[in-house]
Design an enzyme around this catalytic site. Structure first.
Site, PDB file in Angstrom:
ATOM      1  CE  LYS A 112     -19.087 -24.964  26.270  1.00  0.00           C
ATOM      2  NZ  LYS A 112     -19.226 -24.427  27.606  1.00  0.00           N
ATOM      3  CE  LYS A 197     -20.819 -31.754  28.629  1.00  0.00           C
ATOM      4  NZ  LYS A 197     -20.249 -30.578  29.276  1.00  0.00           N
ATOM      5  CE  LYS A 200     -25.402 -26.546  33.455  1.00  0.00           C
ATOM      6  NZ  LYS A 200     -24.124 -26.027  32.994  1.00  0.00           N
TER       7      LYS A 200
HETATM    8  P1  TYM Z   1     -21.116 -27.160  34.188  1.00  0.00           P
HETATM    9  O1  TYM Z   1     -22.065 -26.123  34.622  1.00  0.00           O
HETATM   10  O2  TYM Z   1     -21.048 -27.498  32.739  1.00  0.00           O
HETATM   11  O3  TYM Z   1     -21.381 -28.508  34.971  1.00  0.00           O
HETATM   12  C1  TYM Z   1     -21.498 -28.559  36.383  1.00  0.00           C
HETATM   13  C2  TYM Z   1     -20.935 -29.876  36.886  1.00  0.00           C
HETATM   14  O4  TYM Z   1     -21.631 -30.968  36.285  1.00  0.00           O
HETATM   15  C3  TYM Z   1     -20.699 -31.853  35.661  1.00  0.00           C
HETATM   16  N1  TYM Z   1     -21.316 -32.394  34.438  1.00  0.00           N
HETATM   17  C4  TYM Z   1     -21.368 -33.689  34.135  1.00  0.00           C
HETATM   18  N2  TYM Z   1     -20.941 -34.784  34.797  1.00  0.00           N
HETATM   19  C5  TYM Z   1     -21.174 -35.981  34.214  1.00  0.00           C
HETATM   20  N3  TYM Z   1     -21.814 -36.117  33.010  1.00  0.00           N
HETATM   21  C6  TYM Z   1     -22.254 -35.044  32.325  1.00  0.00           C
HETATM   22  N4  TYM Z   1     -22.880 -35.192  31.174  1.00  0.00           N
HETATM   23  C7  TYM Z   1     -22.042 -33.762  32.888  1.00  0.00           C
HETATM   24  N5  TYM Z   1     -22.352 -32.496  32.485  1.00  0.00           N
HETATM   25  C8  TYM Z   1     -21.883 -31.683  33.432  1.00  0.00           C
HETATM   26  C9  TYM Z   1     -19.501 -30.985  35.318  1.00  0.00           C
HETATM   27  O5  TYM Z   1     -18.327 -31.751  35.156  1.00  0.00           O
HETATM   28  C10 TYM Z   1     -19.456 -30.063  36.516  1.00  0.00           C
HETATM   29  O6  TYM Z   1     -18.763 -30.659  37.589  1.00  0.00           O
HETATM   30  N6  TYM Z   1     -16.751 -24.758  34.157  1.00  0.00           N
HETATM   31  C11 TYM Z   1     -17.729 -25.418  34.985  1.00  0.00           C
HETATM   32  C12 TYM Z   1     -18.312 -24.525  36.074  1.00  0.00           C
HETATM   33  C13 TYM Z   1     -17.289 -23.930  36.976  1.00  0.00           C
HETATM   34  C14 TYM Z   1     -16.589 -24.594  38.011  1.00  0.00           C
HETATM   35  C15 TYM Z   1     -15.780 -23.583  38.617  1.00  0.00           C
HETATM   36  C16 TYM Z   1     -16.557 -25.917  38.449  1.00  0.00           C
HETATM   37  C17 TYM Z   1     -16.909 -22.621  36.993  1.00  0.00           C
HETATM   38  N7  TYM Z   1     -16.012 -22.416  37.980  1.00  0.00           N
HETATM   39  C18 TYM Z   1     -14.930 -23.916  39.665  1.00  0.00           C
HETATM   40  C19 TYM Z   1     -15.699 -26.227  39.514  1.00  0.00           C
HETATM   41  C20 TYM Z   1     -14.907 -25.223  40.115  1.00  0.00           C
HETATM   42  C21 TYM Z   1     -18.883 -25.866  34.120  1.00  0.00           C
HETATM   43  O7  TYM Z   1     -19.082 -25.371  33.064  1.00  0.00           O
HETATM   44  O8  TYM Z   1     -19.663 -26.802  34.716  1.00  0.00           O
END
Ligand code: TYM
Length: 341
Positions: A112, A197, A200
């Site tokens: 990023k 990937k 969003k």
């Molecule tokens: P985020 O918001 O990017 O994504 C949320 C969840 O969706 C999963 N995910 C995917 N899984 C499979 N294929 C994809 N293309 C895909 N895109 C997203 C992510 O792996 C995630 O599980 N840093 C985290 C948010 C966060 C968090 C936490 C998660 C903040 N604090 C504590 C767990 C525990 C994030 O950016 O997820």
């Protein structure tokens, strides 16, 4: 009962990747088998260039979609990160345990930050420290498991390292959590570029299926997915990433195995058609429930208010214990102060 925590960032409209990689398991498995918390991690959405009104809108929409996906406030706790101060309280303490080298090694930070610099922008300090806040999210609740997609596993590993280090230096305070991943679709790829990937944050997303896309839009996106040169439908992530992605999506939506499914198709066209319909059917109940929930915003607000109350009560003692352990003086309580006057 084990404790489960996971979060989702309101930086864009939620995608099929979010659903298949994470949300679906939260609703189908985790909330039934654990004391589970699911959080709209809005503070994390401020680590990149953002529009305040959009973050507010997306936070509400993300919470609504979590409920539409089947999270049941009778079974689990759904809340917004910024409503519970314990996350940032703990994050600072963990920054005093983490190193800057560790932060700079995080793949998501490197990617990023490079993207931001290539655009001529500057990189927010919070983007670098983001994984520490994520560790605080998890550790504040004594979480045993963190159900995530592949891209978040490195952050959970870091969380484990910080917990172990803190416990060794300052006495046992934190549960050391572990990441859990789905068997299939742990990394759903962009339909137009199956080497990256499905994310969003891509604002224009011909290769991204959003959860609220109309069926016709889903159909078009899947039918136009980039496939690999060759004739045969084979499952091989290395040499045929486009096909492998479609087979994994189909498997995740129908409960099959990508390898087995590959044998059932003679043409790419048929595979795409079936994948599109499977995705549409998988998302149909979620879209319907979302429509109902949008008609009743006070219900969602009530869920979030109750969730924040429950979350605060769980996190407070853990974070207080961490403050004591690391050497911070406990605040003097009112009756003692009055007696001394
Ligand atoms: P985020 O918001 O990017 O994504 C949320 C969840 O969706 C999963 N995910 C995917 N899984 C499979 N294929 C994809 N293309 C895909 N895109 C997203 C992510 O792996 C995630 O599980 N840093 C985290 C948010 C966060 C968090 C936490 C998660 C903040 N604090 C504590 C767990 C525990 C994030 O950016 O997820």
């Amino acid at each position: 009962m084990k404790r489960v925590f996971s979060g989702i960032k309101p930086t864009g409209h939620l995608t099929l990747g979010n659903y298949l990689g994470a949300m679906r398991r939260w609703a189908a498995v985790d909330q039934h088998q654990a004391d589970a918390l699911f959080c709209v991690v809005d503070l994390h959405a401020l680590t990149v260039d953002h529009d305040p009104a959009r973050v507010r809108r997306l936070s509400r929409q993300t919470a609504t979609l979590l409920l539409a996906a089947g999270l049941d406030p009778e079974l689990c706790t759904v809340f917004v990160q910024s409503h519970v101060d314990e996350h940032t309280r703990l994050s600072y303490v963990l920054e005093c345990v983490a190193t800057d080298g560790e932060m700079r090694r995080m793949i998501q930070y490197k990617e990023k930050a490079a993207r931001e610099r290539a655009r001529g922008g500057s990189v927010r300090l919070s983007l670098l420290t983001y994984p520490v806040l994520m560790a605080a999210d998890i550790l504040a609740y004594g979480s045993d498991e963190v159900p995530v997609g592949d891209d978040q596993v490195q952050h959970v590993e870091l969380t484990r390292d910080l917990a172990v280090r803190f416990n060794q230096r300052y006495g046992h305070t934190f549960v050391v959590p572990r990441a859990t991943r789905p068997g299939v679709a742990a990394r759903v790829m962009n339909l137009q570029d199956p080497t990256s990937k499905m994310g969003k944050s891509d604002d224009v997303g011909p290769g991204v299926v959003y959860l609220l896309d109309e069926p016709d839009v889903v159909r078009k996106k899947v039918m136009r997915a980039v496939t690999d040169s060759g004739q045969d439908v084979v499952y091989d992530r290395e040499t045929q990433p486009g096909l492998a992605n479609l087979l994994e999506i189909l498997a995740a939506c129908t409960g099959g195995e990508p390898e087995e499914l590959s044998g059932a198709y003679a043409s790419y066209g048929d595979l795409k058609k079936d994948t599109a319909e499977a995705v549409i059917e998988t998302l149909r109940p979620l879209r319907e429930r979302h429509r109902e929930l949008c008609a009743d915003p006070s219900y969602v607000e009530g869920v979030l208010a109750a969730g924040a109350g429950k979350a605060r009560a769980m996190a407070r003692p853990v974070v207080d214990a961490a403050y004591r352990a690391i050497g911070l003086l406990p605040p003097v309580v009112e009756p003692v102060l009055n007696a001394a006057r």
